[in-house]
Scaffold this active site. Structure first.
Site, PDB file in Angstrom:
ATOM      1  N   TYR A 115       0.865  -1.191   0.000  1.00 13.43           N
ATOM      2  CA  TYR A 115       0.000   0.000   0.000  1.00 13.43           C
ATOM      3  C   TYR A 115       0.895   1.231   0.000  1.00 13.43           C
ATOM      4  CZ  TYR A 115      -4.253   2.672   0.848  1.00 13.43           C
ATOM      5  OH  TYR A 115      -5.284   3.555   0.727  1.00 13.43           O
ATOM      6  N   LYS A 170     -21.168 -19.491  -9.874  1.00 15.86           N
ATOM      7  CA  LYS A 170     -20.372 -19.385 -11.095  1.00 15.86           C
ATOM      8  C   LYS A 170     -18.933 -19.007 -10.760  1.00 15.86           C
ATOM      9  CE  LYS A 170     -21.272 -19.476 -15.615  1.00 15.86           C
ATOM     10  NZ  LYS A 170     -22.272 -20.298 -16.297  1.00 15.86           N
TER      11      LYS A 170
END
Length: 463
Positions: A115, A170
């Site tokens: 970060y 899915k």
């Protein structure tokens, strides 16, 4: 219609307390069997000299039958039903997917690189060279699963929120079968322009888009425009995944009956997204005689107000589905339960091939015509020859992502279908084995390889 086979979709765990005496457990299992339940695992949870506590797993064929099984157990003397768990609902509680970090943050140095401030260098590198987004972010292996909830399974227009469990499932399949990270995007709008705008706005994150459960004819326009306006693969699984696995199964079924795709007459019942896509791919594979039917019967050139997609497959013949099936070699059902009768099947040509793919109840139950057909396949896992899209879409996207294909073409669909069909060796091919298992670990790899090769031959691969 024949009774449906009990299956895990309607699976229960019944926790019971029974007297610790001979024959008490047998009375429970007999009650379950008498109501049509399919007995599964029995676990002993706790036992004293007087009482046994057990969990009994039972598959049913419907919610009504499941309730009947529970009531039959409750009616037994000296048996106490402590609790009933719907295993399918329990599996979905809290959702089926999560996001996990690929790297661990163990110290300040890790944080500074992953970060701020270190991540700023990565952002600048992508800004200077946009292609670096594929090397330095999740985009290289991330697919958006996009729906508007307008055509959820065979259930209809349930809306975006109700479609989410399917999209989660899915995403699981993408990960489990092809190692692809996928995320559900359920758009709370059924406006074509708004759906397209939404997908375009989120496209920077994703290396591909899988459209799912979007009703026809809207799905055709959404897919076509996104293909034109984005430079990442767009794939509508209800269309092209279905088409790929159907062709794969038909290639092998025709081998069994010694017929060629060019000579057979094929009846497709269902003129929605799946039916049209199947017909188009069969044509590309060489089929010359396709009769498509909808709820009004044969799609005939004499019928007014046909959509463009239906006009594409209109024939001179007229009449109902029963008439279309007379003398036909192949029936492909992508429609509604119970619309085909045994007499309709018997009217077909010698050695008929039946793909009854409506879910969860097929156009005709296999038990009714097993002895009258050369091959019968369904979309269900509890019968042989399950025609399931999971054989196609993970490998298709794996191949497209790995070669950075800008789009997915009909040639890639065709090669994917042939790759799937090739996995059933001639020595293993029989009327109950025309297509590989969804758990065959070779499938995604072979499909991905075929898709990559086709992409390179067509000049649309970037790496």
């Amino acid at each position: 219609m024949a009774k449906l086979t009990p299956n895990p979709s309607f699976s229960l765990t019944i926790r019971i307390e029974i007297p610790n005496r001979i024959g008490m457990l047998a009375s429970v299992t007999n009650a379950i069997a008498s109501t049509g339940g399919n007995l599964g695992q029995i676990d002993l949870i706790e036992q004293t000299r007087k009482i046994s506590t057990r969990d009994i797993t039972v598959d049913a064929a419907s919610t009504e039958q499941a309730e009947g099984i529970v009531q039959a157990v409750k009616a037994l003397p000296d048996i106490k039903v402590v609790n009933v768990y719907d295993r399918t609902f329990n599996l979905h509680r809290g959702g089926k997917i999560s996001i996990a970090s690929r790297i661990q943050l163990k110290n300040v140095s890790d944080l500074a690189m992953a970060y701020t401030p270190g991540v700023g260098r990565i952002c600048s590198a992508i800004a200077e060279n946009p292609e670096e987004v594929y090397n330095l972010t999740v985009k290289q292996n991330m697919v958006a699963i996009v729906t508007d909830g307008s055509a959820v399974l065979g259930l209809g227009n349930l809306g975006a929120a109700a479609a989410l469990p399917v999209m989660e499932g899915k995403a699981m399949l993408f990960k489990e079968f092809a190692g692809i990270d996928a995320f559900p995007i359920c758009v709370d709008s059924q406006d074509t322009d708004e759906i397209i705008r939404t997908v375009k706005n989120i496209a920077p994150v994703f290396g591909g888009v899988n459209l799912e459960d979007i009703a026809a004819p809207r799905c055709f326009e959404i897919e076509a425009r996104l293909r034109q306006e984005l430079d990442i693969p767009i794939f509508h699984d209800d269309q092209h995944g279905t088409a790929i696995v159907t062709l794969a199964a038909l290639v092998n079924a025709l081998k069994l009956v010694h017929k060629s795709i060019e000579e057979v007459r094929i009846v497709i019942n269902g003129a929605g997204a799946a039916g049209v896509a199947v017909a188009r791919l069969l044509r590309k594979a060489g089929a010359e005689n396709i009769w498509m039917c909808d709820s009004q019967g044969i799609i005939s050139t004499s019928r007014p107000h046909l959509t463009l997609e239906k006009q594409e497959f209109a024939v001179k013949a007229q009449g109902a589905l029963a008439g279309a099936m007379q003398g036909a070699d192949v029936f492909i059902g992508l429609s509604a339960p119970g619309v085909v009768t045994p007499d309709m099947v018997k009217s077909m040509a010698k050695d008929p091939i039946i793909f009854a793919m409506a879910n969860p109840i097929p156009e005709i139950q296999p038990e009714l015509v097993y002895n009258d057909v050369a091959v019968i396949a369904t979309g269900r896992s509890d019968y042989p020859n399950q025609i399931n899209n999971v054989l196609a879409f993970p490998g298709v996207f794996r191949g497209a992502l790995d070669c950075r294909a800008a789009t997915i073409t009909a040639t890639m669909y065709l090669e994917a279908a042939n790759a799937i069909a090739s996995l059933v060796k001639p020595s293993d091919l029989d009327r109950e084995h025309i297509i590989p298992s969804v758990f065959d670990q070779r499938v995604a790899t072979v499909v991905a390889g075929a898709v990559q090769q086709a992409a390179r031959q067509e000049g649309i691969a970037s790496c």
